[in-house]
Design a protein around this motif. Structure first.
Motif, PDB file in Angstrom:
ATOM      1  N   UNK A   1     -16.139  18.066  40.307  1.00  0.00           N
ATOM      2  CA  UNK A   1     -16.105  18.720  41.619  1.00  0.00           C
ATOM      3  C   UNK A   1     -15.404  20.068  41.592  1.00  0.00           C
ATOM      4  N   UNK A   2     -14.592  20.319  40.548  1.00  0.00           N
ATOM      5  CA  UNK A   2     -13.920  21.610  40.432  1.00  0.00           C
ATOM      6  C   UNK A   2     -14.878  22.726  40.037  1.00  0.00           C
ATOM      7  N   UNK A   3     -16.077  22.355  39.552  1.00  0.00           N
ATOM      8  CA  UNK A   3     -17.030  23.355  39.071  1.00  0.00           C
ATOM      9  C   UNK A   3     -17.967  23.804  40.193  1.00  0.00           C
ATOM     10  N   UNK A   4     -17.400  24.065  41.354  1.00  0.00           N
ATOM     11  CA  UNK A   4     -18.228  24.482  42.478  1.00  0.00           C
ATOM     12  C   UNK A   4     -18.587  25.955  42.444  1.00  0.00           C
ATOM     13  N   UNK A   5     -18.092  26.659  41.433  1.00  0.00           N
ATOM     14  CA  UNK A   5     -18.377  28.093  41.322  1.00  0.00           C
ATOM     15  C   UNK A   5     -19.479  28.401  40.314  1.00  0.00           C
ATOM     16  N   UNK A   6     -20.116  27.380  39.751  1.00  0.00           N
ATOM     17  CA  UNK A   6     -21.158  27.647  38.761  1.00  0.00           C
ATOM     18  C   UNK A   6     -22.479  27.946  39.458  1.00  0.00           C
ATOM     19  N   UNK A   7     -23.341  28.659  38.751  1.00  0.00           N
ATOM     20  CA  UNK A   7     -24.698  28.946  39.195  1.00  0.00           C
ATOM     21  C   UNK A   7     -25.643  28.085  38.361  1.00  0.00           C
ATOM     22  N   UNK A   8     -26.528  27.359  39.027  1.00  0.00           N
ATOM     23  CA  UNK A   8     -27.435  26.436  38.358  1.00  0.00           C
ATOM     24  C   UNK A   8     -28.868  26.938  38.482  1.00  0.00           C
ATOM     25  N   UNK A   9     -29.534  27.073  37.359  1.00  0.00           N
ATOM     26  CA  UNK A   9     -30.936  27.458  37.348  1.00  0.00           C
ATOM     27  C   UNK A   9     -31.775  26.402  36.649  1.00  0.00           C
ATOM     28  N   UNK A  10     -33.005  26.234  37.096  1.00  0.00           N
ATOM     29  CA  UNK A  10     -33.947  25.373  36.392  1.00  0.00           C
ATOM     30  C   UNK A  10     -35.334  26.009  36.474  1.00  0.00           C
ATOM     31  N   UNK A  11     -36.310  25.342  35.882  1.00  0.00           N
ATOM     32  CA  UNK A  11     -37.663  25.904  35.811  1.00  0.00           C
ATOM     33  C   UNK A  11     -38.695  24.811  36.045  1.00  0.00           C
ATOM     34  N   UNK A  12     -39.816  25.222  36.582  1.00  0.00           N
ATOM     35  CA  UNK A  12     -40.949  24.320  36.756  1.00  0.00           C
ATOM     36  C   UNK A  12     -42.166  24.968  36.110  1.00  0.00           C
ATOM     37  N   UNK A  13     -43.199  24.170  35.836  1.00  0.00           N
ATOM     38  CA  UNK A  13     -44.433  24.712  35.271  1.00  0.00           C
ATOM     39  C   UNK A  13     -44.823  24.081  33.962  1.00  0.00           C
ATOM     40  N   UNK A  14     -43.899  23.374  33.321  1.00  0.00           N
ATOM     41  CA  UNK A  14     -44.192  22.575  32.133  1.00  0.00           C
ATOM     42  C   UNK A  14     -43.698  21.159  32.384  1.00  0.00           C
ATOM     43  N   UNK A  15     -44.469  20.175  31.943  1.00  0.00           N
ATOM     44  CA  UNK A  15     -44.082  18.776  32.042  1.00  0.00           C
ATOM     45  C   UNK A  15     -43.752  18.248  30.659  1.00  0.00           C
ATOM     46  N   UNK A  16     -42.601  17.594  30.524  1.00  0.00           N
ATOM     47  CA  UNK A  16     -42.183  16.999  29.257  1.00  0.00           C
ATOM     48  C   UNK A  16     -43.039  15.765  28.989  1.00  0.00           C
ATOM     49  N   UNK A  17     -43.677  15.706  27.831  1.00  0.00           N
ATOM     50  CA  UNK A  17     -44.630  14.631  27.519  1.00  0.00           C
ATOM     51  C   UNK A  17     -44.339  13.921  26.207  1.00  0.00           C
ATOM     52  N   UNK A  18     -43.192  14.207  25.572  1.00  0.00           N
ATOM     53  CA  UNK A  18     -42.937  13.658  24.236  1.00  0.00           C
ATOM     54  C   UNK A  18     -42.401  12.234  24.257  1.00  0.00           C
ATOM     55  N   UNK A  19     -41.998  11.728  25.434  1.00  0.00           N
ATOM     56  CA  UNK A  19     -41.510  10.357  25.486  1.00  0.00           C
ATOM     57  C   UNK A  19     -40.303  10.103  24.609  1.00  0.00           C
ATOM     58  N   UNK A  20     -39.426  11.086  24.527  1.00  0.00           N
ATOM     59  CA  UNK A  20     -38.191  11.017  23.737  1.00  0.00           C
ATOM     60  C   UNK A  20     -38.471  10.826  22.243  1.00  0.00           C
ATOM     61  N   UNK A  21     -39.528  11.435  21.776  1.00  0.00           N
ATOM     62  CA  UNK A  21     -39.895  11.387  20.360  1.00  0.00           C
ATOM     63  C   UNK A  21     -39.821  12.790  19.777  1.00  0.00           C
TER      64      UNK A  21
END
Length: 323
Positions: free
Chosen positions: A86-106
């Motif tokens: 909870x102390x890390x309220x000053x971070x900036x979080x980014x993510x991305x969409x457009x690719x789907x992970x399909x490796x099934x943890x392999x």
């Protein structure tokens, strides 16, 4: 703009971010993964590794963390960390969409990710990202836009992205491939209601691949925050085959090749945030020395001479195995 928070940071590492591509899934194209990760790449092992990296990065002044839907469980790992910090309220979080992970943890799947820049893919993945990160998500980027991407011309998609932006989410895009500059300029021309749609751009740039530089400078001048990825060329600049010029400059500075390679990028006036793709806390600590490397103009010129023809660079990158 969430990145305005970084402008007031006082630590020299505030312009270095941490990307989670290398630790959110067991397989990736970065070189040296057998050494960095070893054989144990179970979900809980990589979760713990990711949390250790996030702890170390935050303690050393890093305030931007970058994930993606296709980076395995990176969003999940990041969300877990945020709940416990909870102390890390000053971070900036980014993510991305457009690719789907399909490796099934392999690590040896036939296909590790599938690209889809449609409106339907956005709506599905936005809901998935939202379920994990909620209102902690500051920036949502279209993943790996190329000049032929339908995301550049789909007006319905643009309208939905503009709606998200109106609710406070920053909208950006990333690029890949030898035509990054063309993709950047096409994205800069995208408007909704006469206003530019995108507020950030994330592109590959390093001493071997500099072709996007003029377009990135244009994006910066247009008011976008520029995020640089793959500053280590997926490990090519850290391994035993690193260019001699990079080795010699590193020896002159007394710091690692990784710090020098990232310092080359940080020196660019248009570069807002430069990502470390570290897989270990030791790599991260070494990467962060980039913030204090003082390269001379002569050293920068020697490094700039390493640039490869972009098609050759991306052809070699495309041949790197997932492992």
């Amino acid at each position: 703009m969430p990145f305005a928070r970084l402008a007031s940071a006082t630590t020299p590492t505030c312009r270095v971010g941490l990307g989670l591509a290398a630790v959110g899934r067991p397989g990736y194209i970065n070189l040296g993964r057998d050494r960095d990760l070893g054989a144990d790449r179970g979900v809980e092992s990589l979760r713990a590794r990711t949390h250790d990296l996030l702890d170390a990065a935050y303690a050393q002044g890093v305030r931007y963390f970058d994930a993606a839907r296709s980076y395995g469980r990176s969003e999940e790992f990041l969300a877990d960390w945020l709940k416990n910090r909870p102390d890390a309220d000053d971070v900036v979080i980014g993510s991305k969409w457009g690719y789907t992970y399909t490796a099934g943890w392999s690590t040896d799947a036939e296909r590790h990710e599938v690209k889809d820049h449609s409106l339907a893919a956005y709506e599905r993945q936005r809901a998935e990202s939202g379920a994990l990160l909620g209102d902690r998500l500051d920036l949502y980027q279209i993943h790996s836009v190329t000049p032929d991407s339908p995301a550049l011309t789909d007006k319905d998609l643009h309208a939905r992205l503009a709606e998200a932006a109106a609710r406070g989410l920053s909208v950006g895009f990333s690029t890949s491939g030898p035509a990054q500059a063309d993709a950047i300029r096409a994205a800069l021309a995208v408007t909704v209601g006469g206003e530019p749609l995108f507020r950030t751009v994330q592109s590959t740039y390093n001493v071997l691949e500099v072709s996007a530089e003029p377009a990135l400078a244009e994006a910066h001048d247009a008011g976008l925050t520029v995020i640089v990825k793959e500053g280590m060329a997926n490990g090519r600049l850290a391994g035993p085959d690193a260019p001699e010029a990079l080795r010699s400059v590193a020896a002159e500075t007394g710091l690692g090749r990784d710090a020098v390679a990232l310092a080359f990028v940080l020196r660019r006036p248009w570069a807002g945030v430069v990502l470390s793709g570290a897989a270990t806390t030791a790599q991260l600590a070494s990467n962060l020395h980039a913030a204090v490397v003082d390269l001379t103009d002569e050293q920068v010129s020697r490094l700039a001479a390493l640039a490869e023809e972009p098609h050759a660079y991306w052809e070699r990158r495309g041949q790197l195995p997932w492992h």
